[in-house]
Design a protein around this motif. Structure first.
Motif, PDB file in Angstrom:
ATOM      1  N   SER A   1       0.834  -1.196   0.000  1.00  0.00           N
ATOM      2  CA  SER A   1       0.000   0.000   0.000  1.00  0.00           C
ATOM      3  C   SER A   1       0.875   1.254   0.000  1.00  0.00           C
ATOM      4  N   GLU A   2       2.186   1.087  -0.166  1.00  0.00           N
ATOM      5  CA  GLU A   2       3.131   2.209  -0.116  1.00  0.00           C
ATOM      6  C   GLU A   2       3.127   3.024  -1.410  1.00  0.00           C
ATOM      7  N   THR A   3       3.323   4.321  -1.271  1.00  0.00           N
ATOM      8  CA  THR A   3       3.579   5.198  -2.407  1.00  0.00           C
ATOM      9  C   THR A   3       4.865   5.943  -2.095  1.00  0.00           C
ATOM     10  N   LEU A   4       5.831   5.854  -2.995  1.00  0.00           N
ATOM     11  CA  LEU A   4       7.073   6.612  -2.836  1.00  0.00           C
ATOM     12  C   LEU A   4       6.841   7.995  -3.422  1.00  0.00           C
ATOM     13  N   LYS A   5       7.062   9.018  -2.632  1.00  0.00           N
ATOM     14  CA  LYS A   5       6.751  10.379  -3.043  1.00  0.00           C
ATOM     15  C   LYS A   5       7.840  10.968  -3.931  1.00  0.00           C
ATOM     16  N   ARG A   6       7.426  11.898  -4.794  1.00  0.00           N
ATOM     17  CA  ARG A   6       8.355  12.640  -5.636  1.00  0.00           C
ATOM     18  C   ARG A   6       9.360  13.355  -4.733  1.00  0.00           C
ATOM     19  N   GLY A   7      10.630  13.337  -5.114  1.00  0.00           N
ATOM     20  CA  GLY A   7      11.661  13.990  -4.316  1.00  0.00           C
ATOM     21  C   GLY A   7      12.308  13.075  -3.293  1.00  0.00           C
ATOM     22  N   THR A   8      11.840  11.829  -3.170  1.00  0.00           N
ATOM     23  CA  THR A   8      12.433  10.872  -2.230  1.00  0.00           C
ATOM     24  C   THR A   8      13.857  10.559  -2.668  1.00  0.00           C
ATOM     25  N   LEU A   9      14.798  10.652  -1.735  1.00  0.00           N
ATOM     26  CA  LEU A   9      16.198  10.349  -2.018  1.00  0.00           C
ATOM     27  C   LEU A   9      16.444   8.867  -1.764  1.00  0.00           C
ATOM     28  N   VAL A  10      17.008   8.182  -2.760  1.00  0.00           N
ATOM     29  CA  VAL A  10      17.346   6.770  -2.642  1.00  0.00           C
ATOM     30  C   VAL A  10      18.861   6.667  -2.743  1.00  0.00           C
ATOM     31  N   LYS A  11      19.490   6.141  -1.680  1.00  0.00           N
ATOM     32  CA  LYS A  11      20.953   6.061  -1.636  1.00  0.00           C
ATOM     33  C   LYS A  11      21.428   4.651  -1.948  1.00  0.00           C
ATOM     34  N   GLY A  12      22.629   4.544  -2.488  1.00  0.00           N
ATOM     35  CA  GLY A  12      23.280   3.251  -2.667  1.00  0.00           C
ATOM     36  C   GLY A  12      22.585   2.337  -3.658  1.00  0.00           C
ATOM     37  N   ILE A  13      22.316   2.834  -4.863  1.00  0.00           N
ATOM     38  CA  ILE A  13      21.652   2.006  -5.869  1.00  0.00           C
ATOM     39  C   ILE A  13      22.591   0.929  -6.393  1.00  0.00           C
ATOM     40  N   ARG A  14      22.001  -0.130  -6.955  1.00  0.00           N
ATOM     41  CA  ARG A  14      22.764  -1.190  -7.597  1.00  0.00           C
ATOM     42  C   ARG A  14      22.261  -1.337  -9.022  1.00  0.00           C
ATOM     43  N   LEU A  15      23.185  -1.403  -9.969  1.00  0.00           N
ATOM     44  CA  LEU A  15      22.810  -1.565 -11.365  1.00  0.00           C
ATOM     45  C   LEU A  15      22.439  -3.015 -11.630  1.00  0.00           C
ATOM     46  N   THR A  16      21.540  -3.237 -12.600  1.00  0.00           N
ATOM     47  CA  THR A  16      21.116  -4.589 -12.972  1.00  0.00           C
ATOM     48  C   THR A  16      21.608  -4.865 -14.389  1.00  0.00           C
ATOM     49  N   ASP A  17      21.280  -6.053 -14.896  1.00  0.00           N
ATOM     50  CA  ASP A  17      21.635  -6.396 -16.276  1.00  0.00           C
ATOM     51  C   ASP A  17      20.773  -5.640 -17.276  1.00  0.00           C
ATOM     52  N   ASN A  18      19.677  -5.049 -16.806  1.00  0.00           N
ATOM     53  CA  ASN A  18      18.776  -4.292 -17.661  1.00  0.00           C
ATOM     54  C   ASN A  18      19.119  -2.800 -17.545  1.00  0.00           C
ATOM     55  N   PRO A  19      19.485  -2.128 -18.655  1.00  0.00           N
ATOM     56  CA  PRO A  19      19.876  -0.717 -18.568  1.00  0.00           C
ATOM     57  C   PRO A  19      18.728   0.213 -18.194  1.00  0.00           C
ATOM     58  N   GLY A  20      17.479  -0.278 -18.192  1.00  0.00           N
ATOM     59  CA  GLY A  20      16.339   0.563 -17.839  1.00  0.00           C
ATOM     60  C   GLY A  20      15.885   0.411 -16.402  1.00  0.00           C
ATOM     61  N   GLU A  21      16.632  -0.368 -15.593  1.00  0.00           N
ATOM     62  CA  GLU A  21      16.219  -0.617 -14.215  1.00  0.00           C
ATOM     63  C   GLU A  21      17.409  -0.574 -13.263  1.00  0.00           C
ATOM     64  N   ILE A  22      17.126  -0.184 -12.010  1.00  0.00           N
ATOM     65  CA  ILE A  22      18.118  -0.258 -10.937  1.00  0.00           C
ATOM     66  C   ILE A  22      17.466  -0.953  -9.747  1.00  0.00           C
ATOM     67  N   GLU A  23      18.291  -1.503  -8.868  1.00  0.00           N
ATOM     68  CA  GLU A  23      17.805  -2.078  -7.618  1.00  0.00           C
ATOM     69  C   GLU A  23      18.176  -1.141  -6.492  1.00  0.00           C
TER      70      GLU A  23
END
Length: 74
Positions: free
Chosen positions: A33-55
């Motif tokens: 039921s979560e909504t991530l709001k605009r402007g939310t800072l996400v730290k420490g991303i990980r790249l995936t094999d898909n160039p259009g997505e991150i984890e």
């Protein structure tokens, strides 16, 4: 290195493992039921094999996969 995947945010800026990104749009998280709001800072991303997505992990949701079209580098 020639087969390296280049991941870019909504502005065309290249993203790397460990970067911080900001959401440019409110996003509903499927299966919760979560909504991530605009402007939310996400730290420490990980790249995936898909160039259009991150984890990434947020305070509300762990193991999240986000589309790069909704992100900009912080």
């Amino acid at each position: 290195m020639a087969d390296e995947i280049i991941v870019k945010d909504s502005n065309g800026t290249q993203l790397h493992d460990g970067d911080s990104v900001t959401l440019i749009k409110d996003l509903k998280v499927k299966g919760t039921s979560e909504t991530l709001k605009r402007g939310t800072l996400v730290k420490g991303i990980r790249l995936t094999d898909n160039p259009g997505e991150i984890e990434c992990n947020t305070k509300q949701v762990k193991g999240l996969v986000l589309k790069t079209e909704f992100l900009k580098k912080a």
